[in-house]
Design a protein around this motif. Structure first.
Motif, PDB file in Angstrom:
ATOM      1  N   VAL A  13       0.837  -1.208   0.000  1.00  0.00           N
ATOM      2  CA  VAL A  13       0.000   0.000   0.000  1.00  0.00           C
ATOM      3  C   VAL A  13       0.865   1.248   0.000  1.00  0.00           C
ATOM      4  O   VAL A  13       0.678   2.151  -0.813  1.00  0.00           O
ATOM      5  CB  VAL A  13      -0.967   0.000   1.213  1.00  0.00           C
ATOM      6  N   THR A  14       1.844   1.310   0.909  1.00  0.00           N
ATOM      7  CA  THR A  14       2.667   2.517   1.016  1.00  0.00           C
ATOM      8  C   THR A  14       3.542   2.737  -0.218  1.00  0.00           C
ATOM      9  O   THR A  14       3.905   3.866  -0.528  1.00  0.00           O
ATOM     10  CB  THR A  14       3.520   2.515   2.297  1.00  0.00           C
ATOM     11  N   ALA A  15       3.848   1.666  -0.949  1.00  0.00           N
ATOM     12  CA  ALA A  15       4.594   1.828  -2.198  1.00  0.00           C
ATOM     13  C   ALA A  15       3.790   2.635  -3.214  1.00  0.00           C
ATOM     14  O   ALA A  15       4.357   3.292  -4.083  1.00  0.00           O
ATOM     15  CB  ALA A  15       4.951   0.459  -2.778  1.00  0.00           C
ATOM     16  N   ILE A  16       2.474   2.623  -3.077  1.00  0.00           N
ATOM     17  CA  ILE A  16       1.605   3.320  -4.025  1.00  0.00           C
ATOM     18  C   ILE A  16       1.144   4.677  -3.485  1.00  0.00           C
ATOM     19  O   ILE A  16       1.140   5.667  -4.216  1.00  0.00           O
ATOM     20  CB  ILE A  16       0.381   2.447  -4.379  1.00  0.00           C
ATOM     21  N   ILE A  17       0.763   4.736  -2.203  1.00  0.00           N
ATOM     22  CA  ILE A  17       0.198   5.983  -1.672  1.00  0.00           C
ATOM     23  C   ILE A  17       1.136   6.727  -0.726  1.00  0.00           C
ATOM     24  O   ILE A  17       0.739   7.712  -0.114  1.00  0.00           O
ATOM     25  CB  ILE A  17      -1.182   5.774  -1.015  1.00  0.00           C
ATOM     26  N   GLY A  18       2.377   6.278  -0.633  1.00  0.00           N
ATOM     27  CA  GLY A  18       3.379   7.037   0.103  1.00  0.00           C
ATOM     28  C   GLY A  18       3.480   6.713   1.578  1.00  0.00           C
ATOM     29  O   GLY A  18       2.674   5.981   2.136  1.00  0.00           O
ATOM     30  N   ARG A  50     -19.038  -2.117   9.947  1.00  0.00           N
ATOM     31  CA  ARG A  50     -19.043  -2.159   8.493  1.00  0.00           C
ATOM     32  C   ARG A  50     -18.234  -0.957   8.024  1.00  0.00           C
ATOM     33  O   ARG A  50     -18.548   0.172   8.361  1.00  0.00           O
ATOM     34  CB  ARG A  50     -20.477  -2.081   7.986  1.00  0.00           C
ATOM     35  N   VAL A  51     -17.177  -1.208   7.288  1.00  0.00           N
ATOM     36  CA  VAL A  51     -16.270  -0.148   6.846  1.00  0.00           C
ATOM     37  C   VAL A  51     -16.234  -0.127   5.325  1.00  0.00           C
ATOM     38  O   VAL A  51     -16.018  -1.157   4.688  1.00  0.00           O
ATOM     39  CB  VAL A  51     -14.846  -0.365   7.412  1.00  0.00           C
ATOM     40  N   GLN A  52     -16.466   1.049   4.759  1.00  0.00           N
ATOM     41  CA  GLN A  52     -16.321   1.233   3.320  1.00  0.00           C
ATOM     42  C   GLN A  52     -14.943   1.816   3.058  1.00  0.00           C
ATOM     43  O   GLN A  52     -14.544   2.804   3.671  1.00  0.00           O
ATOM     44  CB  GLN A  52     -17.385   2.175   2.764  1.00  0.00           C
ATOM     45  N   VAL A  53     -14.209   1.200   2.152  1.00  0.00           N
ATOM     46  CA  VAL A  53     -12.861   1.635   1.790  1.00  0.00           C
ATOM     47  C   VAL A  53     -12.854   1.957   0.299  1.00  0.00           C
ATOM     48  O   VAL A  53     -13.268   1.134  -0.520  1.00  0.00           O
ATOM     49  CB  VAL A  53     -11.819   0.534   2.105  1.00  0.00           C
ATOM     50  N   ASP A  54     -12.403   3.166  -0.028  1.00  0.00           N
ATOM     51  CA  ASP A  54     -12.371   3.626  -1.418  1.00  0.00           C
ATOM     52  C   ASP A  54     -10.935   3.890  -1.837  1.00  0.00           C
ATOM     53  O   ASP A  54     -10.206   4.613  -1.140  1.00  0.00           O
ATOM     54  CB  ASP A  54     -13.184   4.913  -1.580  1.00  0.00           C
ATOM     55  N   VAL A 110      -4.678  -2.855  -1.029  1.00  0.00           N
ATOM     56  CA  VAL A 110      -5.523  -2.537   0.132  1.00  0.00           C
ATOM     57  C   VAL A 110      -6.273  -3.780   0.593  1.00  0.00           C
ATOM     58  O   VAL A 110      -6.329  -4.077   1.787  1.00  0.00           O
ATOM     59  CB  VAL A 110      -6.494  -1.382  -0.208  1.00  0.00           C
ATOM     60  N   ARG A 111      -6.821  -4.522  -0.325  1.00  0.00           N
ATOM     61  CA  ARG A 111      -7.523  -5.759   0.040  1.00  0.00           C
ATOM     62  C   ARG A 111      -6.576  -6.718   0.757  1.00  0.00           C
ATOM     63  O   ARG A 111      -6.923  -7.292   1.796  1.00  0.00           O
ATOM     64  CB  ARG A 111      -8.092  -6.424  -1.208  1.00  0.00           C
TER      65      ARG A 111
END
Length: 119
Positions: A15-20, A62-66, A82-83
């Protein structure tokens, strides 16, 4: 009390490789004005208390992740990362969206997860 989404995302190298680092990951379902893509938003729009006679009480959230990106293929890579980061702690229950925002032109892939937190 709420699921610890940010630590799960910030601890995932994919994840951090993509979003820093620190990750561009924002609670309450929205990102700051003029944020640089790619990034992740999440919110907890619902949940319930799980109460049993044995006293094993928990909260189910219940968590929505975008996942957001200006590049179609990148949003797919981010969504997979992320998944992978969230599934060990939560249950993926739905795919909500795979679309391009008509205003920002950003691509979005969205999931719902259930997280069970013992009380």
């Amino acid at each position: 009390m709420l699921p610890l989404i940010y630590p799960l995302l910030s601890g995932a190298a994919g994840v951090t490789a993509i979003i820093g680092t620190p990750p561009r990951a924002f609670r309450h379902g929205s990102a700051p004005q003029n944020v640089v893509a790619p990034y992740v938003t999440w919110s907890a729009p619902g949940g319930f208390a799980e109460n049993t006679l044995e006293g094993a009480d928990a909260d189910v959230w219940r968590v929505q992740v975008d996942c957001w990106s200006d590049i179609d293929t990148q949003v797919e890579t981010l969504a997979l990362a992320v998944r992978t980061a969230l599934e060990p702690a939560g249950n993926l229950i739905a795919y909500i969206a795979d679309e391009q925002d008509p205003v920002t032109k950003r691509y979005r892939i969205s999931f719902s997860f259930d997280f069970i937190n013992a009380r």
